[in-house]
Design a protein around this motif. Sequence first.
Motif, short mmCIF file in Angstrom:
data_model
loop_
_atom_site.label_atom_id
_atom_site.label_comp_id
_atom_site.label_asym_id
_atom_site.label_seq_id
_atom_site.Cartn_x
_atom_site.Cartn_y
_atom_site.Cartn_z
N ALA A 81 -10.13 -13.05 -11.39
CA ALA A 81 -11.44 -12.68 -10.86
C ALA A 81 -11.45 -11.21 -10.45
O ALA A 81 -12.43 -10.49 -10.66
CB ALA A 81 -11.80 -13.57 -9.68
N THR A 82 -10.35 -10.75 -9.87
CA THR A 82 -10.28 -9.34 -9.48
C THR A 82 -10.11 -8.46 -10.72
O THR A 82 -10.69 -7.37 -10.80
CB THR A 82 -9.11 -9.10 -8.51
OG1 THR A 82 -9.22 -10.03 -7.45
CG2 THR A 82 -9.17 -7.71 -7.92
N SER A 126 -1.33 -8.36 -4.45
CA SER A 126 -1.27 -9.80 -4.25
C SER A 126 -1.15 -10.18 -2.78
O SER A 126 -1.52 -11.28 -2.39
CB SER A 126 -0.09 -10.38 -5.02
OG SER A 126 1.11 -9.78 -4.57
N MET A 127 -0.66 -9.27 -1.94
CA MET A 127 -0.48 -9.62 -0.53
C MET A 127 -1.54 -8.98 0.36
O MET A 127 -1.33 -8.82 1.56
CB MET A 127 0.90 -9.21 -0.06
CG MET A 127 1.99 -10.01 -0.72
SD MET A 127 3.60 -9.49 -0.19
CE MET A 127 4.62 -10.38 -1.37
N LEU A 128 -2.64 -8.59 -0.23
CA LEU A 128 -3.69 -7.95 0.56
C LEU A 128 -4.90 -8.87 0.67
O LEU A 128 -5.24 -9.58 -0.26
CB LEU A 128 -4.11 -6.64 -0.10
CG LEU A 128 -3.01 -5.59 -0.14
CD1 LEU A 128 -3.44 -4.38 -0.94
CD2 LEU A 128 -2.64 -5.17 1.27
N ASP A 129 -5.54 -8.80 1.84
CA ASP A 129 -6.76 -9.57 1.99
C ASP A 129 -7.84 -8.98 1.09
O ASP A 129 -7.76 -7.84 0.67
CB ASP A 129 -7.22 -9.57 3.44
CG ASP A 129 -7.32 -8.17 3.99
OD1 ASP A 129 -8.43 -7.66 4.13
OD2 ASP A 129 -6.25 -7.58 4.26
N VAL A 130 -8.85 -9.79 0.79
CA VAL A 130 -9.82 -9.39 -0.22
C VAL A 130 -10.48 -8.05 0.07
O VAL A 130 -10.71 -7.27 -0.85
CB VAL A 130 -10.92 -10.47 -0.44
CG1 VAL A 130 -10.38 -11.59 -1.27
CG2 VAL A 130 -11.47 -10.97 0.87
N SER A 131 -10.77 -7.77 1.33
CA SER A 131 -11.50 -6.53 1.58
C SER A 131 -10.62 -5.30 1.33
O SER A 131 -11.05 -4.35 0.69
CB SER A 131 -12.07 -6.51 3.00
OG SER A 131 -11.04 -6.70 3.93
N ARG A 167 0.82 -1.21 0.00
CA ARG A 167 0.00 0.00 0.00
C ARG A 167 0.85 1.26 0.00
O ARG A 167 0.48 2.28 -0.57
CB ARG A 167 -0.98 -0.02 1.17
CG ARG A 167 -2.15 -0.94 0.86
CD ARG A 167 -3.12 -1.03 1.99
NE ARG A 167 -2.67 -2.01 2.98
CZ ARG A 167 -3.29 -2.22 4.13
NH1 ARG A 167 -4.35 -1.50 4.46
NH2 ARG A 167 -2.84 -3.14 4.96
N ARG A 198 -11.35 -8.89 -13.53
CA ARG A 198 -12.68 -8.77 -14.11
C ARG A 198 -13.45 -7.62 -13.45
O ARG A 198 -14.28 -6.96 -14.08
CB ARG A 198 -13.41 -10.09 -13.90
CG ARG A 198 -14.86 -10.04 -14.26
CD ARG A 198 -15.48 -11.42 -14.21
NE ARG A 198 -16.88 -11.31 -14.59
CZ ARG A 198 -17.88 -11.66 -13.77
NH1 ARG A 198 -17.64 -12.16 -12.59
NH2 ARG A 198 -19.12 -11.51 -14.18
N TYR A 199 -13.15 -7.42 -12.19
CA TYR A 199 -13.87 -6.41 -11.41
C TYR A 199 -13.40 -5.00 -11.74
O TYR A 199 -14.16 -4.05 -11.64
CB TYR A 199 -13.66 -6.74 -9.93
CG TYR A 199 -14.32 -5.81 -8.97
CD1 TYR A 199 -15.72 -5.78 -8.87
CD2 TYR A 199 -13.58 -4.98 -8.15
CE1 TYR A 199 -16.33 -4.93 -7.97
CE2 TYR A 199 -14.19 -4.14 -7.25
CZ TYR A 199 -15.55 -4.11 -7.16
OH TYR A 199 -16.16 -3.27 -6.28
N ARG A 249 -8.02 -5.30 -0.60
CA ARG A 249 -7.74 -5.34 -2.03
C ARG A 249 -8.84 -4.60 -2.80
O ARG A 249 -8.58 -3.76 -3.65
CB ARG A 249 -7.68 -6.79 -2.50
CG ARG A 249 -7.17 -6.94 -3.91
CD ARG A 249 -7.17 -8.39 -4.35
NE ARG A 249 -6.52 -9.28 -3.38
CZ ARG A 249 -6.61 -10.59 -3.42
NH1 ARG A 249 -7.30 -11.19 -4.37
NH2 ARG A 249 -6.00 -11.32 -2.51
N LEU A 250 -10.08 -4.89 -2.45
CA LEU A 250 -11.18 -4.23 -3.14
C LEU A 250 -11.18 -2.73 -2.86
O LEU A 250 -11.46 -1.93 -3.75
CB LEU A 250 -12.52 -4.84 -2.70
CG LEU A 250 -12.80 -6.20 -3.30
CD1 LEU A 250 -14.14 -6.71 -2.80
CD2 LEU A 250 -12.80 -6.13 -4.82
#
Lengths: 300, 270
Positions: free
Chosen positions: A211-212, A178-183, A157, A214-215, A185-186
């Motif tokens: 998948a990310t 790549s080293m961040l949790d999904v929340s 970050r 795509r978002y 990351r979003l």
Amino acid sequence: MTAPAPVLALDNVSKVFGSKDKPVYAARSVSLALYPGRTLALVGESGSGKTTAARLIMREYRPDQGQLLFRGAPVGDGSLKAYRAAVQMVFQDPFSALNPAHTVRYHLERPLRLHQPDLGATARQAAVAELLERVKLDPALIAAKYPHELSGGQRQRISIARALAVNPAVIVADEPTSMLDVSVRLGILNLLNDMKSQLGLALLYITHDIATARYVAEDIMVMYAGQIVEWGDMDSVLGNPQHPYTRLLLSAVPDPDRRFGEGRPDDELSRIDVIRRQTALPQPEVRTIAANHFIRPMPA
Amino acid sequence: MNVLSIANLSIDYVGAESVFHAVKDVSFNIAPGEFFGLAGESGCGKSTIAFAISRLHRPPALIRTGSKILVDGRDVLELDDAELRSFRWREVAMVFQSAMNSLNPVLTIEAQFYDVLNTHLGLSRVQAKARAAELLRLVDISPDRLSAYPHQCSGGMRQRIVIAICLALNPKLLIMDEPTTALDVVVQREILQRIDTLRKELGFSVLFITHDLGLMVQVSDRIGIMLEGELVEVNDAQTIYRAPSHDYTKRLWASMPRLHGTPIRQEPAS
Ligand SMILES: Nc1ncnc2c1ncn2[C@@H]1O[C@H](COP(=O)(O)OP(=O)(O)OP(=O)(O)O)[C@@H](O)[C@H]1O
Ligand SMILES: Nc1ncnc2c1ncn2[C@@H]1O[C@H](COP(=O)(O)OP(=O)(O)OP(=O)(O)O)[C@@H](O)[C@H]1O
Ligand SMILES: [Mg+2]
Ligand SMILES: [Mg+2]
């Protein structure tokens, strides 16, 4: 409708490493274009040349062939300073991207000093705090820390905040989350999305996380052995993948509903070796699948 | 007997002005041959635990008294320097989160294998080279790369080389902290499937740290979820996925991007 002009482009760029008898084709006639307000996702095999493409854009490598265009003009040595400010990179490895001798504050103040020299000390402090908040870090907790005192995701970050500090026109982000949790990351990707639509930022998003991708991305390119084998509109490529390597890649995306070793292996996964061998060959032909969807078919 | 047994582990980072409680009273076990996944938000203490198990933590990290880390029944926190040397690599091998830059930049890949294989097994250069080639094949890298330097390899290749070195001494516990962040999903799947097969053949256990929850459910037998230094939920992988009990775990699933359908199943605002 006239097509909008790309802010940055690689035009038929090639780069070869290694020796004459053992050449490594890291980029083979790679063409790509980045547009203001759009994100291009670059995915592909490990070692296929994604970071090389990024380094070519950052002018860390000179192309053996082809050229790098910024706002339509070749990037020459004379225009390098302005180019470097306009095009920022977030590096793949957050552990080597930060200088261990300096605090987080220093890492963020430096670009601010260079690009906004008129900013006073107080305003600069505030700008550092704002950058940290943008990447969901607490300035009171983080600003005084050294890189070794941060977790992997925290370092990523900081790299992103540093790239944002100079309000660039283009960000090249190599596996930025790549080293961040999904929340988190979003959160970061939403932030980049906002900058994209509000400030017209152009983004090259290199990732293994389809998948990310795509978002956040409108367009996607799939790379293998130095070649872009399939590219175009995200929904079209993911919804109707035509190149065997793209299909292989999509079939291997982690799926919590399918435990390893259970069920029937996918067709593609059982043909890995053949697909790899074939895709590594030069694939000069380009076939149009849809208005904005192309592949380089495997040689028969 | 468990390969790893952690009881009431608390770890602080002691600063000049303040103390940061990075790990708070964490307990869990890993059985022989078990694949254990550890997930949780960025900065929640996962790597801190991994370092402590390998006894690689350094000041200002302080393990609080009352904490216990047993590997194969032995108290890791009591090992002296001589015991530590054989403990690392042979008992516990760790693939660091920064694996892609943990190789020595001035040595060829071959020399780095030789270092480990010669020091611990006394292999000659010729023997070490043959064994290294074998290990590289396990992670799908051509033995041609033995003469390369790390900067000549891509990020994902370097990660795989480190995994291969860690497998060299048949450790009882393999710790992998985000080992595949730089790998495409095809190679990632091949490597993890291979590690999954190897642990079944050789019987070693795995502690796997990742942010990729889908992947974690695919490979792990059991999963632990951490939040702000605490282990908030431990269960078998399928239960964590299909019937999570902690709110944080539920939120993790809700915000996971998907390849098909709606990109993200957003939780209704609470
Ligand atoms: N400086 C260099 N000298 C020699 N070979 C290199 C150099 N940099 C890259 N290569 C080679 O070029 C190829 C492409 O590497 P690159 O780092 O671009 O891959 P990548 O797609 O970013 O892979 P990853 O997803 O694993 O990071 C690889 O075979 C790599 O070994
Ligand atoms: N040397 C240090 N001094 C002070 N604080 C530290 C130090 N090392 C880590 N921390 C803090 O301890 C916390 C836990 O760090 P750790 O590296 O264990 O997190 P993590 O769960 O591995 O996160 P990530 O998923 O981002 O890698 C973080 O908030 C980090 O800022
Ligand atoms: Mg790379
Ligand atoms: Mg970590």
